[in-house]
Design an enzyme around this catalytic site. Structure first.
Site, PDB file in Angstrom:
ATOM      1  N   LYS A 133       0.827  -1.218   0.000  1.00  0.00           N
ATOM      2  CA  LYS A 133       0.000   0.000   0.000  1.00  0.00           C
ATOM      3  C   LYS A 133       0.856   1.260   0.000  1.00  0.00           C
ATOM      4  CE  LYS A 133      -4.420  -1.761   1.289  1.00  0.00           C
ATOM      5  NZ  LYS A 133      -5.685  -1.646   1.941  1.00  0.00           N
ATOM      6  N   LYS A 216      -5.995  -8.580  -6.880  1.00  0.00           N
ATOM      7  CA  LYS A 216      -7.230  -8.688  -6.092  1.00  0.00           C
ATOM      8  C   LYS A 216      -8.269  -7.645  -6.525  1.00  0.00           C
ATOM      9  CE  LYS A 216      -7.495  -6.861  -1.694  1.00  0.00           C
ATOM     10  NZ  LYS A 216      -8.270  -6.720  -0.478  1.00  0.00           N
ATOM     11  N   LYS A 219     -11.887  -2.174  -3.758  1.00  0.00           N
ATOM     12  CA  LYS A 219     -12.737  -0.976  -3.796  1.00  0.00           C
ATOM     13  C   LYS A 219     -11.977   0.210  -4.373  1.00  0.00           C
ATOM     14  CE  LYS A 219     -14.241  -1.679   0.938  1.00  0.00           C
ATOM     15  NZ  LYS A 219     -12.999  -1.736   1.705  1.00  0.00           N
TER      16      LYS A 219
HETATM   17  N1  AQP Z   1     -11.081  -9.359  -3.723  1.00  0.00           N
HETATM   18  C1  AQP Z   1     -11.438  -9.879  -2.570  1.00  0.00           C
HETATM   19  N2  AQP Z   1     -11.737 -11.182  -2.469  1.00  0.00           N
HETATM   20  C2  AQP Z   1     -12.126 -11.725  -1.305  1.00  0.00           C
HETATM   21  N3  AQP Z   1     -12.240 -11.018  -0.158  1.00  0.00           N
HETATM   22  C3  AQP Z   1     -11.965  -9.709  -0.209  1.00  0.00           C
HETATM   23  N4  AQP Z   1     -11.979  -8.737   0.721  1.00  0.00           N
HETATM   24  C4  AQP Z   1     -11.619  -7.568   0.159  1.00  0.00           C
HETATM   25  N5  AQP Z   1     -11.372  -7.746  -1.132  1.00  0.00           N
HETATM   26  C5  AQP Z   1     -11.560  -9.066  -1.396  1.00  0.00           C
HETATM   27  C6  AQP Z   1     -12.349  -8.964   2.117  1.00  0.00           C
HETATM   28  O1  AQP Z   1     -13.297  -7.983   2.485  1.00  0.00           O
HETATM   29  C7  AQP Z   1     -13.129  -7.696   3.872  1.00  0.00           C
HETATM   30  C8  AQP Z   1     -13.146  -6.219   4.101  1.00  0.00           C
HETATM   31  O2  AQP Z   1     -12.065  -5.647   3.452  1.00  0.00           O
HETATM   32  P1  AQP Z   1     -11.566  -4.212   3.871  1.00  0.00           P
HETATM   33  O3  AQP Z   1     -12.575  -3.212   3.531  1.00  0.00           O
HETATM   34  O4  AQP Z   1     -11.125  -4.202   5.276  1.00  0.00           O
HETATM   35  O5  AQP Z   1     -10.276  -3.909   3.058  1.00  0.00           O
HETATM   36  P2  AQP Z   1      -9.559  -4.609   1.911  1.00  0.00           P
HETATM   37  O6  AQP Z   1      -9.311  -6.048   2.173  1.00  0.00           O
HETATM   38  O7  AQP Z   1      -8.351  -3.794   1.637  1.00  0.00           O
HETATM   39  O8  AQP Z   1     -10.649  -4.490   0.770  1.00  0.00           O
HETATM   40  P3  AQP Z   1     -10.547  -3.630  -0.539  1.00  0.00           P
HETATM   41  O9  AQP Z   1     -11.849  -3.763  -1.233  1.00  0.00           O
HETATM   42  O10 AQP Z   1      -9.328  -3.991  -1.313  1.00  0.00           O
HETATM   43  O11 AQP Z   1     -10.446  -2.174   0.037  1.00  0.00           O
HETATM   44  P4  AQP Z   1      -9.401  -1.038  -0.238  1.00  0.00           P
HETATM   45  O12 AQP Z   1      -9.352  -0.891  -1.712  1.00  0.00           O
HETATM   46  O13 AQP Z   1      -9.953   0.161   0.445  1.00  0.00           O
HETATM   47  O14 AQP Z   1      -8.079  -1.477   0.337  1.00  0.00           O
HETATM   48  C9  AQP Z   1     -11.853  -8.379   4.334  1.00  0.00           C
HETATM   49  O15 AQP Z   1     -12.175  -9.553   5.052  1.00  0.00           O
HETATM   50  C10 AQP Z   1     -11.156  -8.720   3.043  1.00  0.00           C
HETATM   51  O16 AQP Z   1     -10.334  -9.864   3.157  1.00  0.00           O
END
Ligand code: AQP
Length: 354
Positions: A133, A216, A219
């Site tokens: 990140k 992955k 968001k």
């Molecule tokens: N692509 C994914 N596949 C499976 N699980 C996922 N999670 C996120 N993306 C995937 C799971 O969603 C939960 C919440 O995630 P988070 O909001 O804490 O942050 P993250 O994992 O960093 O999700 P994003 O969507 O990628 O957010 P940003 O872009 O803001 O960093 C977690 O249990 C995660 O594993």
């Protein structure tokens, strides 16, 4: 010698229908960095909904974590409501589970500081997510991003959670939470914090980007075409799936190494239809991408459409969302405040008159 305190793996839930012995306590969180995408839904939220039947569940919109990247007041406030609406629309029941936003329960910040003081820097230096990140701009990355895993440990431990459903990407952070809990226990009170266990659930533990099957779905990916948002309408979903990256091979087969995009679409299909991946692969072994994608688009619209409609209904009434979060925060404080009081006592923080 500190008194020994054992954390029970069995938690009693008090509901309107009486007491129920649950298998333990779950904690999980989601960042209000943007609206929710399909990976969050299939990899996390859908499992959270199912876990409500067997565990005492604490689900948190982790706005303090999101502050590491979201620096706009209106955006933060809107995201908190949107993510809460998504959780409710997906089936999180605020009567059975504790649902709230992190900043409203002081124990998270208080415990995070205590845990920062028993976490060696070397452990944090090993966290791969920080490296990913922060990227090349490490010197400019906020300190909050670096200590993010310690706040995550505090989130879990403030509720003495026994289990944490995590995506593959979060496994390292949960390992760290266990180490941090152990570090506190060794110094101050053996067995005070239970060591939380990871729960990796289902085939869709990792949903990949529609534009790059090795990345992955996220968001905050700059390309909106890389993900399905829970707010996307039927046309947007169909368009994104039609344009999802494919490959020149014949038929749809499961081969993550050589066909990451086909494999990812198969994973999504299997997860949405609750079928084994092998079944879906057998059905489409001779199909063109166009037919497979068209069926996948129909299936996605069928499954996500009702969630989107319910989210829209909830978001039209922000007062209802705020009231739900306020009630959840009160219930969360009732669990976490006594824990932080004990922690303060164990570390020797003097309270006047105490
Ligand atoms: N692509 C994914 N596949 C499976 N699980 C996922 N999670 C996120 N993306 C995937 C799971 O969603 C939960 C919440 O995630 P988070 O909001 O804490 O942050 P993250 O994992 O960093 O999700 P994003 O969507 O990628 O957010 P940003 O872009 O803001 O960093 C977690 O249990 C995660 O594993």
């Amino acid at each position: 010698m500190w008194p020994k305190k054992r954390a029970s793996k069995h938690v009693t839930r008090f509901s309107g229908t009486g007491e129920q012995a649950m298998q333990g306590r779950i904690f999980s969180g989601i960042q209000p960095t943007h609206g929710i995408q399909l990976g969050n839904y299939l990899g996390a939220i859908r499992n959270w909904v199912r876990l409500q039947d067997e565990y005492d569940c604490v689900y948190c919109v982790v706005d303090m974590h999101a502050l590491t990247t979201v620096h706009d007041r209106a955006t933060m406030a809107a995201n908190i409501r949107e993510v809460t609406a998504a959780l409710l629309a997906c089936g999180i029941d605020p009567k059975r589970s504790v649902l709230f936003n992190q900043s409203q329960v002081d124990a998270h910040a208080k415990l995070a500081w205590v845990l920062n003081c028993v976490t060696p820097l070397g452990w944090l230096n090993r966290m791969t997510q920080f490296k990913e990140k922060a990227g090349k701009n490490r010197e400019k990355a906020p300190a909050g991003l670096f200590v993010y895993p310690v706040l995550q440990a505090a989130d879990i431990l403030a509720y003495k959670a026994t289990h944490v459903p995590v995506g593959e990407d979060q496994k390292q952070h949960l390992e760290l939470s266990r180490d941090v809990a152990g570090s506190f226990n060794n110094r101050f009170a053996e067995d005070f914090f239970p060591l939380p266990e990871p729960m990796i659930l289902g085939d869709a533990a990792r949903v990949m980007s529609l534009r790059d099957g090795t990345k992955k779905m996220s968001k905050s990916d700059p390309s909106d075409m890389s993900r399905i948002n829970l707010t996307d309408d039927a046309d947007a979903i169909a368009n994104k799936i039609r344009k999802a990256k494919s490959d020149p091979h014949h038929g749809i087969t499961w081969d993550v190494e050589n066909r990451p995009e086909a494999s990812n679409l198969l994973t999504i299909f299997a997860a949405l239809s609750d079928r084994p991946r092998e079944d879906v692969a057998a059905e489409y072994a001779d199909a063109q991408f166009s037919r497979f994608k068209s069926d996948l688009a129909d299936l996605t619209v069928e499954k996500i459409g009702p969630v989107t409609a319910e989210m829209r209904r909830l978001m039209a009434d922000p007062g209802q969302i705020d009231a739900c979060l306020a009630e959840g925060a009160e219930r969360a404080r009732a669990i976490a405040d006594p824990v932080i009081e004990e922690v303060y006592d164990l570390v020797g923080f003097h309270r006047s008159g105490g």
